[in-house]
Design a protein around this motif. Structure first.
Motif, PDB file in Angstrom:
ATOM      1  N   GLY A 259      65.227  69.525  40.235  1.00 59.60           N
ATOM      2  CA  GLY A 259      64.297  68.830  41.099  1.00 59.60           C
ATOM      3  C   GLY A 259      62.862  69.237  40.819  1.00 59.60           C
ATOM      4  N   GLY A 260      61.978  68.238  40.719  1.00 60.08           N
ATOM      5  CA  GLY A 260      60.572  68.524  40.472  1.00 60.08           C
ATOM      6  C   GLY A 260      60.273  69.047  39.089  1.00 60.08           C
ATOM      7  N   GLY A 261      61.153  68.793  38.119  1.00 57.10           N
ATOM      8  CA  GLY A 261      60.974  69.350  36.784  1.00 57.10           C
ATOM      9  C   GLY A 261      59.737  68.855  36.058  1.00 57.10           C
ATOM     10  N   ARG A 262      59.444  67.559  36.175  1.00 57.88           N
ATOM     11  CA  ARG A 262      58.257  67.022  35.513  1.00 57.88           C
ATOM     12  C   ARG A 262      56.990  67.671  36.054  1.00 57.88           C
ATOM     13  NH1 ARG A 262      56.519  64.504  30.936  1.00 57.88           N
ATOM     14  NH2 ARG A 262      55.160  66.311  31.065  1.00 57.88           N
ATOM     15  N   ALA A 263      56.919  67.803  37.382  1.00 54.60           N
ATOM     16  CA  ALA A 263      55.743  68.432  37.992  1.00 54.60           C
ATOM     17  C   ALA A 263      55.640  69.899  37.591  1.00 54.60           C
ATOM     18  CB  ALA A 263      55.805  68.295  39.508  1.00 54.60           C
ATOM     19  N   ALA A 264      56.781  70.582  37.504  1.00 58.35           N
ATOM     20  CA  ALA A 264      56.770  71.997  37.112  1.00 58.35           C
ATOM     21  C   ALA A 264      56.260  72.171  35.689  1.00 58.35           C
ATOM     22  CB  ALA A 264      58.164  72.587  37.260  1.00 58.35           C
ATOM     23  N   VAL A 265      56.680  71.298  34.797  1.00 57.81           N
ATOM     24  CA  VAL A 265      56.217  71.374  33.410  1.00 57.81           C
ATOM     25  C   VAL A 265      54.720  71.075  33.328  1.00 57.81           C
ATOM     26  CG1 VAL A 265      56.403  70.282  31.133  1.00 57.81           C
ATOM     27  CG2 VAL A 265      58.471  70.917  32.390  1.00 57.81           C
ATOM     28  N   ASP A 266      54.279  70.060  34.068  1.00 55.17           N
ATOM     29  CA  ASP A 266      52.842  69.732  34.046  1.00 55.17           C
ATOM     30  C   ASP A 266      51.998  70.888  34.581  1.00 55.17           C
ATOM     31  OD1 ASP A 266      53.354  67.268  32.963  1.00 55.17           O
ATOM     32  OD2 ASP A 266      53.336  66.207  34.876  1.00 55.17           O
ATOM     33  N   ARG A 267      52.449  71.497  35.688  1.00 49.70           N
ATOM     34  CA  ARG A 267      51.727  72.664  36.221  1.00 49.70           C
ATOM     35  C   ARG A 267      51.699  73.795  35.208  1.00 49.70           C
ATOM     36  NH1 ARG A 267      54.909  71.752  40.810  1.00 49.70           N
ATOM     37  NH2 ARG A 267      56.145  73.599  40.280  1.00 49.70           N
ATOM     38  N   SER A 268      52.800  73.958  34.493  1.00 50.47           N
ATOM     39  CA  SER A 268      52.893  75.052  33.520  1.00 50.47           C
ATOM     40  C   SER A 268      51.952  74.834  32.345  1.00 50.47           C
ATOM     41  CB  SER A 268      54.341  75.182  33.022  1.00 50.47           C
ATOM     42  OG  SER A 268      55.217  75.472  34.087  1.00 50.47           O
ATOM     43  N   PHE A 269      51.834  73.587  31.888  1.00 49.30           N
ATOM     44  CA  PHE A 269      50.854  73.298  30.837  1.00 49.30           C
ATOM     45  C   PHE A 269      49.451  73.671  31.308  1.00 49.30           C
ATOM     46  CE2 PHE A 269      53.868  70.102  28.846  1.00 49.30           C
ATOM     47  CZ  PHE A 269      53.926  70.729  27.613  1.00 49.30           C
ATOM     48  N   ALA A 270      49.095  73.235  32.514  1.00 48.85           N
ATOM     49  CA  ALA A 270      47.751  73.507  33.030  1.00 48.85           C
ATOM     50  C   ALA A 270      47.519  75.002  33.193  1.00 48.85           C
ATOM     51  CB  ALA A 270      47.556  72.786  34.361  1.00 48.85           C
ATOM     52  N   ARG A 271      48.493  75.699  33.742  1.00 43.76           N
ATOM     53  CA  ARG A 271      48.344  77.135  33.972  1.00 43.76           C
ATOM     54  C   ARG A 271      48.195  77.892  32.657  1.00 43.76           C
ATOM     55  NH1 ARG A 271      52.883  81.026  36.797  1.00 43.76           N
ATOM     56  NH2 ARG A 271      53.990  80.563  34.868  1.00 43.76           N
ATOM     57  N   TYR A 272      49.014  77.541  31.676  1.00 44.16           N
ATOM     58  CA  TYR A 272      48.966  78.238  30.393  1.00 44.16           C
ATOM     59  C   TYR A 272      47.628  77.998  29.696  1.00 44.16           C
ATOM     60  CZ  TYR A 272      50.394  79.904  25.791  1.00 44.16           C
ATOM     61  OH  TYR A 272      50.475  80.592  24.607  1.00 44.16           O
ATOM     62  N   LEU A 273      47.212  76.727  29.647  1.00 48.65           N
ATOM     63  CA  LEU A 273      45.970  76.409  28.942  1.00 48.65           C
ATOM     64  C   LEU A 273      44.761  77.050  29.615  1.00 48.65           C
ATOM     65  CD1 LEU A 273      46.756  72.714  28.041  1.00 48.65           C
ATOM     66  CD2 LEU A 273      46.572  74.633  26.451  1.00 48.65           C
ATOM     67  N   GLU A 274      44.786  77.172  30.917  1.00 46.45           N
ATOM     68  CA  GLU A 274      43.701  77.873  31.609  1.00 46.45           C
ATOM     69  C   GLU A 274      43.697  79.355  31.245  1.00 46.45           C
ATOM     70  OE1 GLU A 274      41.993  78.679  36.141  1.00 46.45           O
ATOM     71  OE2 GLU A 274      43.889  77.626  35.836  1.00 46.45           O
ATOM     72  N   ALA A 275      44.880  79.938  31.120  1.00 50.63           N
ATOM     73  CA  ALA A 275      44.978  81.374  30.847  1.00 50.63           C
ATOM     74  C   ALA A 275      44.536  81.730  29.430  1.00 50.63           C
ATOM     75  CB  ALA A 275      46.406  81.852  31.081  1.00 50.63           C
TER      76      ALA A 275
END
Length: 289
Positions: A249-265
């Motif tokens: 559940g919510g996998g697409r949103a989790a992946v999108d958040r993870s891309f944003a979080r990683y690229l910010e870091a």
């Protein structure tokens, strides 16, 4: 002649009279050679010391090695409109596993995400009647046991049916692959990932690494390219590389958040190093105290 299996990564090598000196997969900077040095086993030895773990993993029949061996990934049987597909491979295949698969109609293809999970793919193909093994051609050099069932594909996507697509995610390896199953196994569809991206233990995010054991992150450009390749695909679930490492559940949103979080870091920042002033050295600060 024996077909040796590396005890660190679980990869099976071609038949040989002589024990291989090294495992190129483990000698690569993405992996490692164990503290005790290069060690080998065989499929026969594994059969004597381990059993096949055959269990449900969030709605799918899964296969692993018990006790855990090498990287400890598990394979999944996917009943899709492209036929039954075996996603990933492990180093052990037993009659019990083959019986369980044949009872469900066998498999059309074996699909593997990246070279760390090639393991005993030839043993699986042989046991299941010589079914094709589909790998991305960009990782062809890492095949240690050539096999007539191995087929390669190229490009960034390969559609296997109306609902099943292989996607070259890249990153961890040039040919690192994920599988998108739009129709299942639960409503909303699923993304099946190996190491790129990898579902983290919290099961709320994924991450992106060049080397997981050596903690080497991927460059931002590689992650952005991965994000672009995955952008067109909708999914509710993400199935990770091992038991229970799934986002339901919510996998697409989790992946999108993870891309944003990683690229910010990992965003590039300019750092200027200057010599400390006389009053800012540890000795000066101590004297003032």
């Amino acid at each position: 002649m024996p077909k040796y299996i590396c005890e660190t990564c679980g990869t099976q090598f071609a038949e040989t009279h002589v024990t291989p000196e090294r495992c190129p997969i483990c000698a690569d900077e993405r992996q490692y050679v164990g503290r005790g040095g290069q060690r080998w086993t065989t499929h026969g030895d594994l059969l004597a010391r381990h059993r096949q773990r055959i269990e449900d993993d969030d709605g799918l029949l899964a296969f692993g090695v018990d006790p855990g061996f090498a990287i400890d990934q598990r394979a999944l049987l996917l009943p899709t409109d492209a036929g039954n597909l075996l996603w990933e491979s492990v180093s052990l295949v037993t009659p019990e596993a083959v019986e369980a698969i044949l009872a469900r109609g066998g498999v059309e293809r074996i699909l593997i995400s990246h070279p760390h999970f090639y393991s005993a793919m030839g043993e699986w193909s042989d046991a299941l009647g010589g079914v094709p093994i589909l790998l991305h051609e960009a990782d062809r050099e890492w095949i240690q046991r050539p096999h007539p069932a191995i087929e390669t594909w190229s490009g960034d996507a390969l559609r296997l049916s109306d609902t099943v697509t292989l996607i070259r995610a890249g990153g961890h390896f040039p040919g690192s692959t994920v599988l998108h199953w739009a129709a299942g196994p639960r409503p909303g569809g699923a993304l099946f990932a190996g190491d790129t991206p990898q579902v983290v233990p919290t099961r709320r995010h994924v991450s992106f690494m060049y080397s997981y054991p050596n903690l080497t992150p991927l460059p931002a450009a590689e992650v952005r390219a991965m994000r672009d390749r995955l952008a067109p695909y909708a999914f509710e679930d993400v199935y990770g590389y091992t038991w229970g490492r799934n986002i339901l559940g919510g996998g697409r949103a989790a992946v999108d958040r993870s891309f944003a979080r990683y690229l910010e870091a990992v965003q590039d920042t300019a750092v200027t190093l200057t010599a400390p002033s006389a009053g800012s050295t540890p000795a000066a600060r101590s004297a003032r105290a």
